[in-house]
Design a protein around this motif. Structure first.
Motif, PDB file in Angstrom:
ATOM      1  N   GLN A 168       0.837  -1.209   0.000  1.00  0.00           N
ATOM      2  CA  GLN A 168       0.000   0.000   0.000  1.00  0.00           C
ATOM      3  C   GLN A 168       0.867   1.252   0.000  1.00  0.00           C
ATOM      4  N   THR A 169       1.957   1.243   0.732  1.00  0.00           N
ATOM      5  CA  THR A 169       2.874   2.384   0.759  1.00  0.00           C
ATOM      6  C   THR A 169       3.488   2.611  -0.619  1.00  0.00           C
ATOM      7  N   ALA A 170       3.880   1.525  -1.293  1.00  0.00           N
ATOM      8  CA  ALA A 170       4.458   1.646  -2.634  1.00  0.00           C
ATOM      9  C   ALA A 170       3.425   2.199  -3.620  1.00  0.00           C
ATOM     10  N   ILE A 171       2.193   1.759  -3.498  1.00  0.00           N
ATOM     11  CA  ILE A 171       1.125   2.260  -4.375  1.00  0.00           C
ATOM     12  C   ILE A 171       0.895   3.748  -4.129  1.00  0.00           C
ATOM     13  N   ARG A 172       0.849   4.152  -2.864  1.00  0.00           N
ATOM     14  CA  ARG A 172       0.673   5.584  -2.539  1.00  0.00           C
ATOM     15  C   ARG A 172       1.837   6.405  -3.081  1.00  0.00           C
ATOM     16  N   GLU A 173       3.045   5.860  -3.029  1.00  0.00           N
ATOM     17  CA  GLU A 173       4.220   6.563  -3.554  1.00  0.00           C
ATOM     18  C   GLU A 173       4.075   6.788  -5.063  1.00  0.00           C
ATOM     19  N   LEU A 174       3.628   5.776  -5.772  1.00  0.00           N
ATOM     20  CA  LEU A 174       3.419   5.917  -7.217  1.00  0.00           C
ATOM     21  C   LEU A 174       2.326   6.937  -7.519  1.00  0.00           C
ATOM     22  N   GLU A 175       1.230   6.863  -6.768  1.00  0.00           N
ATOM     23  CA  GLU A 175       0.129   7.807  -6.982  1.00  0.00           C
ATOM     24  C   GLU A 175       0.569   9.239  -6.698  1.00  0.00           C
ATOM     25  N   ALA A 176       1.406   9.440  -5.683  1.00  0.00           N
ATOM     26  CA  ALA A 176       1.902  10.778  -5.354  1.00  0.00           C
ATOM     27  C   ALA A 176       2.760  11.346  -6.488  1.00  0.00           C
ATOM     28  N   GLU A 177       3.411  10.447  -7.230  1.00  0.00           N
ATOM     29  CA  GLU A 177       4.232  10.864  -8.375  1.00  0.00           C
ATOM     30  C   GLU A 177       3.383  11.033  -9.638  1.00  0.00           C
ATOM     31  N   GLY A 178       2.081  10.731  -9.533  1.00  0.00           N
ATOM     32  CA  GLY A 178       1.197  10.844 -10.690  1.00  0.00           C
ATOM     33  C   GLY A 178       1.326   9.679 -11.657  1.00  0.00           C
ATOM     34  N   TYR A 206      11.412  -3.956  -4.120  1.00  0.00           N
ATOM     35  CA  TYR A 206      12.656  -4.736  -4.134  1.00  0.00           C
ATOM     36  C   TYR A 206      13.896  -3.908  -4.468  1.00  0.00           C
ATOM     37  N   ARG A 207      13.734  -2.615  -4.689  1.00  0.00           N
ATOM     38  CA  ARG A 207      14.902  -1.787  -5.010  1.00  0.00           C
ATOM     39  C   ARG A 207      15.830  -1.720  -3.792  1.00  0.00           C
ATOM     40  N   SER A 208      17.012  -1.214  -4.018  1.00  0.00           N
ATOM     41  CA  SER A 208      17.963  -1.049  -2.915  1.00  0.00           C
ATOM     42  C   SER A 208      17.354  -0.103  -1.881  1.00  0.00           C
ATOM     43  N   GLY A 209      17.242  -0.573  -0.665  1.00  0.00           N
ATOM     44  CA  GLY A 209      16.620   0.217   0.391  1.00  0.00           C
ATOM     45  C   GLY A 209      15.110   0.081   0.421  1.00  0.00           C
ATOM     46  N   GLY A 210      14.558  -0.745  -0.486  1.00  0.00           N
ATOM     47  CA  GLY A 210      13.113  -0.955  -0.539  1.00  0.00           C
ATOM     48  C   GLY A 210      12.627  -1.821   0.616  1.00  0.00           C
ATOM     49  N   ALA A 211      11.327  -1.833   0.796  1.00  0.00           N
ATOM     50  CA  ALA A 211      10.723  -2.537   1.930  1.00  0.00           C
ATOM     51  C   ALA A 211      11.023  -4.032   1.936  1.00  0.00           C
ATOM     52  N   PHE A 212      11.230  -4.635   0.778  1.00  0.00           N
ATOM     53  CA  PHE A 212      11.430  -6.085   0.715  1.00  0.00           C
ATOM     54  C   PHE A 212      12.870  -6.494   0.443  1.00  0.00           C
ATOM     55  N   GLU A 213      13.781  -5.540   0.371  1.00  0.00           N
ATOM     56  CA  GLU A 213      15.173  -5.885   0.111  1.00  0.00           C
ATOM     57  C   GLU A 213      15.685  -6.802   1.228  1.00  0.00           C
ATOM     58  N   ASP A 214      16.170  -7.972   0.866  1.00  0.00           N
ATOM     59  CA  ASP A 214      16.738  -8.966   1.790  1.00  0.00           C
ATOM     60  C   ASP A 214      15.773  -9.421   2.878  1.00  0.00           C
ATOM     61  N   LYS A 215      14.478  -9.342   2.626  1.00  0.00           N
ATOM     62  CA  LYS A 215      13.483  -9.821   3.590  1.00  0.00           C
ATOM     63  C   LYS A 215      13.094 -11.252   3.238  1.00  0.00           C
ATOM     64  N   ILE A 216      12.706 -11.995   4.243  1.00  0.00           N
ATOM     65  CA  ILE A 216      12.246 -13.362   4.035  1.00  0.00           C
ATOM     66  C   ILE A 216      10.737 -13.291   3.845  1.00  0.00           C
ATOM     67  N   LEU A 217      10.294 -13.650   2.636  1.00  0.00           N
ATOM     68  CA  LEU A 217       8.902 -13.463   2.240  1.00  0.00           C
ATOM     69  C   LEU A 217       8.302 -14.730   1.668  1.00  0.00           C
ATOM     70  N   ASP A 218       6.995 -14.787   1.719  1.00  0.00           N
ATOM     71  CA  ASP A 218       6.239 -15.805   0.999  1.00  0.00           C
ATOM     72  C   ASP A 218       5.960 -15.193  -0.371  1.00  0.00           C
ATOM     73  N   ASP A 219       6.708 -15.630  -1.378  1.00  0.00           N
ATOM     74  CA  ASP A 219       6.623 -15.025  -2.711  1.00  0.00           C
ATOM     75  C   ASP A 219       5.214 -15.100  -3.304  1.00  0.00           C
ATOM     76  N   ALA A 220       4.510 -16.194  -3.052  1.00  0.00           N
ATOM     77  CA  ALA A 220       3.145 -16.332  -3.573  1.00  0.00           C
ATOM     78  C   ALA A 220       2.223 -15.301  -2.920  1.00  0.00           C
ATOM     79  N   LEU A 221       2.381 -15.093  -1.621  1.00  0.00           N
ATOM     80  CA  LEU A 221       1.580 -14.094  -0.916  1.00  0.00           C
ATOM     81  C   LEU A 221       1.850 -12.701  -1.474  1.00  0.00           C
ATOM     82  N   VAL A 222       3.115 -12.379  -1.705  1.00  0.00           N
ATOM     83  CA  VAL A 222       3.471 -11.067  -2.253  1.00  0.00           C
ATOM     84  C   VAL A 222       2.829 -10.879  -3.624  1.00  0.00           C
ATOM     85  N   ALA A 223       2.949 -11.871  -4.488  1.00  0.00           N
ATOM     86  CA  ALA A 223       2.402 -11.759  -5.853  1.00  0.00           C
ATOM     87  C   ALA A 223       0.888 -11.577  -5.837  1.00  0.00           C
ATOM     88  N   THR A 224       0.185 -12.396  -5.070  1.00  0.00           N
ATOM     89  CA  THR A 224      -1.280 -12.277  -5.048  1.00  0.00           C
ATOM     90  C   THR A 224      -1.730 -10.973  -4.401  1.00  0.00           C
TER      91      THR A 224
END
Length: 156
Positions: free
Chosen positions: A96-106, A119-137
């Motif tokens: 949701q934060t990433a979506i708001r960031e994009l919307e703020a940029e128009g 996933y960018r450098s310094g992004g919320a998911f950089e080097d995080k342990i995630l459930d990839d299927a959960l992220v995608a859906t």
């Protein structure tokens, strides 16, 4: 490893030796295990292999080998439980934060753009342990809620 040696815990010792062997092998291939995420994936891979082996041994009615694999699975699960994995709520909040960031940029939020931010450098998911299927859906669902796709026109 010292604790396993002192306790004469053969199962734990075998699991640790296997992990060390595999990490050494990966180092030789220049792939090395350098992050917690990589170690987590390695442990998951070993657990999956043990689950498959246990299933095969069970089908072959080799209870002794099935028990051995199940003990190794238990040890591996204990190590996996020691990792902090990103929760579903944390995934939703970051997206949701990433979506708001994009919307703020128009910029119209799209899956690829949201993933790039996360996933960018310094992004919320950089080097995080995630459930990839959960992220995608979750990305698909939240991006669709913000910018539903246009229906295809019916051609006559």
């Amino acid at each position: 490893m010292k604790e396993a040696l002192k306790a004469k815990d053969k199962t734990r010792l075998n699991v640790l030796r296997g992990i060390l062997t595999e990490t050494a092998s990966l180092e030789k291939e220049s792939k090395g295990v350098k992050t917690n995420k990589q170690l987590f994936k390695l442990l998951q891979k070993r657990k999956s292999a043990s689950l498959n082996a246990a299933k095969e041994f069970q089908n072959a009615r080799r209870d002794d080998l099935t028990d051995k694999e199940n003990q190794q699975i238990s040890v591996l699960q204990g190590y996996l439980d020691g990792f902090h994995t990103t929760t579903a709520d944390e995934v939703v909040e970051a997206i949701q934060t990433a979506i708001r960031e994009l919307e703020a940029e128009g910029v119209t939020p799209k899956r690829e753009r949201v993933r790039a931010i996360l996933y960018r450098s310094g992004g919320a998911f950089e080097d995080k342990i995630l459930d990839d299927a959960l992220v995608a859906t979750t990305i698909n669902r939240l991006v669709h809620e913000v910018a539903p796709s246009k229906p295809n026109p019916v051609r006559a």
